[in-house]
Write a protein that holds these residues in place. Sequence first.
Motif, PDB file in Angstrom:
ATOM      1  N   ASP A 142       0.858  -1.184   0.000  1.00  0.00           N
ATOM      2  CA  ASP A 142       0.000   0.000   0.000  1.00  0.00           C
ATOM      3  C   ASP A 142       0.894   1.234   0.000  1.00  0.00           C
ATOM      4  N   ARG A 143       0.756   2.048  -1.062  1.00  0.00           N
ATOM      5  CA  ARG A 143       1.587   3.242  -1.230  1.00  0.00           C
ATOM      6  C   ARG A 143       3.077   2.895  -1.222  1.00  0.00           C
ATOM      7  N   GLY A 144       3.409   1.787  -1.903  1.00  0.00           N
ATOM      8  CA  GLY A 144       4.796   1.391  -2.028  1.00  0.00           C
ATOM      9  C   GLY A 144       5.378   0.693  -0.822  1.00  0.00           C
ATOM     10  N   GLN A 145       4.594   0.500   0.224  1.00  0.00           N
ATOM     11  CA  GLN A 145       5.081  -0.146   1.446  1.00  0.00           C
ATOM     12  C   GLN A 145       4.432  -1.515   1.593  1.00  0.00           C
ATOM     13  N   THR A 176      -5.274  -3.004  -2.482  1.00  0.00           N
ATOM     14  CA  THR A 176      -6.102  -1.795  -2.523  1.00  0.00           C
ATOM     15  C   THR A 176      -7.260  -1.906  -1.542  1.00  0.00           C
ATOM     16  N   GLY A 226      -5.899  -1.880   2.032  1.00  0.00           N
ATOM     17  CA  GLY A 226      -5.449  -0.535   2.378  1.00  0.00           C
ATOM     18  C   GLY A 226      -6.614   0.393   2.664  1.00  0.00           C
ATOM     19  N   GLN A 245      -7.442   2.131   6.264  1.00  0.00           N
ATOM     20  CA  GLN A 245      -7.653   3.573   6.407  1.00  0.00           C
ATOM     21  C   GLN A 245      -9.025   3.865   7.010  1.00  0.00           C
TER      22      GLN A 245
END
Length: 663
Positions: free
Chosen positions: A368-371, A403, A406, A410
């Motif tokens: 998620d977001r590159g992590q 996705t 994640g 959130q």
Amino acid sequence: MPELAEQGFITLLDRVYRTGQPYTGRNARVLLGEGAQLREAFFDFTYEPRRDVGGNVMGVRMIGVETTQVIRTQRLTAEHRALLEQIAREAPGGGSGGDGESHLGPVAGVLVSVLLADEDGLHLRHGAAPSLPAFYNQAIDGIATGDGIGSCGTAAHRRQRVVVSDIATDPFWDDFRDLAEHAGLAACLSTPILGREEQLQGTFAMCHRVPRVPVEADLALAGVFAGTAALAIERHHAEKARLAAEAGEKAARDDLAFLLKASTTLGSDLHYAQTLERLAALCVPALVPLCAVDAIEQGRVRRIATAAPTEEARQLLASHIPVYDAADDAVARVLATSLTEVARRTPTGPGPWQELGVTGYLSVPLADRGQTFATLTLLTTGDHVFDGHAVALAEELARRASTAAGNARQYTERAALARDLQAGLLLPDLPTLPGAELATYYHPAGEGLEIGGDFYDAFPLEDGNWALMLGDVCGRGALAATTTALVRHTVRAVASFLPGPEAVVQAVNHALIKRHGSHGTGFVTLVYGHFTATEGGPEIELVRASRTLPLHLTTDGAHPVHIDGPLLGVLPRPRLDSRRISLAPGQSLVLYTDGITEARNRANQLFDEDRLIQALNSAPRRAPDVLGALTAAVRSFTDGRDIDDDQAVLVLTVTHPGADRGQ
């Protein structure tokens, strides 16, 4: 054309002229010319009578369209088909009489063979050899193409016809002479079968049992069959390609359907752990028999979800937890490198692999977001192996799951934050008032991701009285929270030092007027009162700056308490009125925000004040029961429809008449 008379065409003209009836003939045979110029032709004829204005036949128009080429093409096609059927029936020659015998006559006494080229064109495979012995076919199956490698290998290499009139002496057959002698072959005519772009498709061979130089008929027949075979082979390849394309298309459709189902399933619930549990359940048994999902939580790897064919296997798989910093653990490596890892063996490191019969694994990162925050590990048993298609499908599934997870994470974090902030704006625990009991209710609009604008409070004053309030801030989110905090803190700060409710509310209005523009500019509705316990019974002095009216609930029903007052934060010095009411034992004061009366049902009707009063008229006489009757009526009216505005209710019920002022 004098010959037409003898072939009956003049008679047809005369008949149409006399009867006036048109005539049409298809593929009529006509002999044209004389002597050496005589030729056979075929025509489609149409005879049409021509009439004058009175309807009398004046003549005949004849139209002839030559179809000779069509007829000849049909005959050639029939010959080709007969030859192919002969090879398919493994019939060396001859026929059953009729046209078939005339077509197949030149093949009599000939041993035919078709070899098919590999895709690279470097080897020939057995295709059809109806009259050659099995041992011969097996021996030449897979023969290489090259110069001097038999008649067929040479013809395939040169892309030219190769004639060997005597196998016993020809050098092309040096490596196959004993085989040919054993099979009784003495001569061979081999023709390459070439596709439309001169691509090698195979070879067609005509063999004889005695040395023989091919005649013109042999060459013509070889050419006809090679051309026909090329079309048949190309059609076979096209059909094979079509079937492969259909299989690929079906696999792509199945993959798309699986991914669409996965996206729908994974996005159906914004709960982080449940999303990963659904991911594992989707993979078993659709993709593999065993699946595990591991995630990083607070610096450690935790096995979030597992799926297996049996509960015993699932629990066994769930009992294994990878070590985050272990270099020999596949999950740890994928978490560290964010690279997919696949192998046809058990994962490295300890685990219940032997008990589960694991033979291979595929571990895919979820990022998620590159992590990278988790891994999806698929485990195989038996002979199943992961190919490129399986890896690509697993990576796409992991991307979609990343996705969804994640978003769920959130959502969970945002909802928890909103909950914590909202809790800070509401009472953590309800206080105990002398001679009375409190009940409160708060329900945010939507999914609870934003801080609501409704609030309530109850706290003791320095003189032994109690302050009560319920309000609604215009808007939602951070600005609403700022305004709510301003109102609550202002009231708590000044209430013990000002003479009464009216002065307190004026102080709140002053604070709202003077607030900084970045802290919001919306108005506030507020009902504020002082509760006093006296020997004659509790009394409440109320100030209303709200759109909703307080309700006084007595034995004969609920009655609105009419008090005039404008909204706060609009006028610098609003005119405020107060009203004092006495509460007998069993009587209640009900304060509520407009989210209650403006709740809508599926017909878009408002709950309104009349329905609220009707619901309270039959309510029991304890604060929790009054609150329960009110909220149940609203839920029944909305019938599960999402509410558009926050809802807050405060109920105060007098339990006995006299009480101490201090608590």
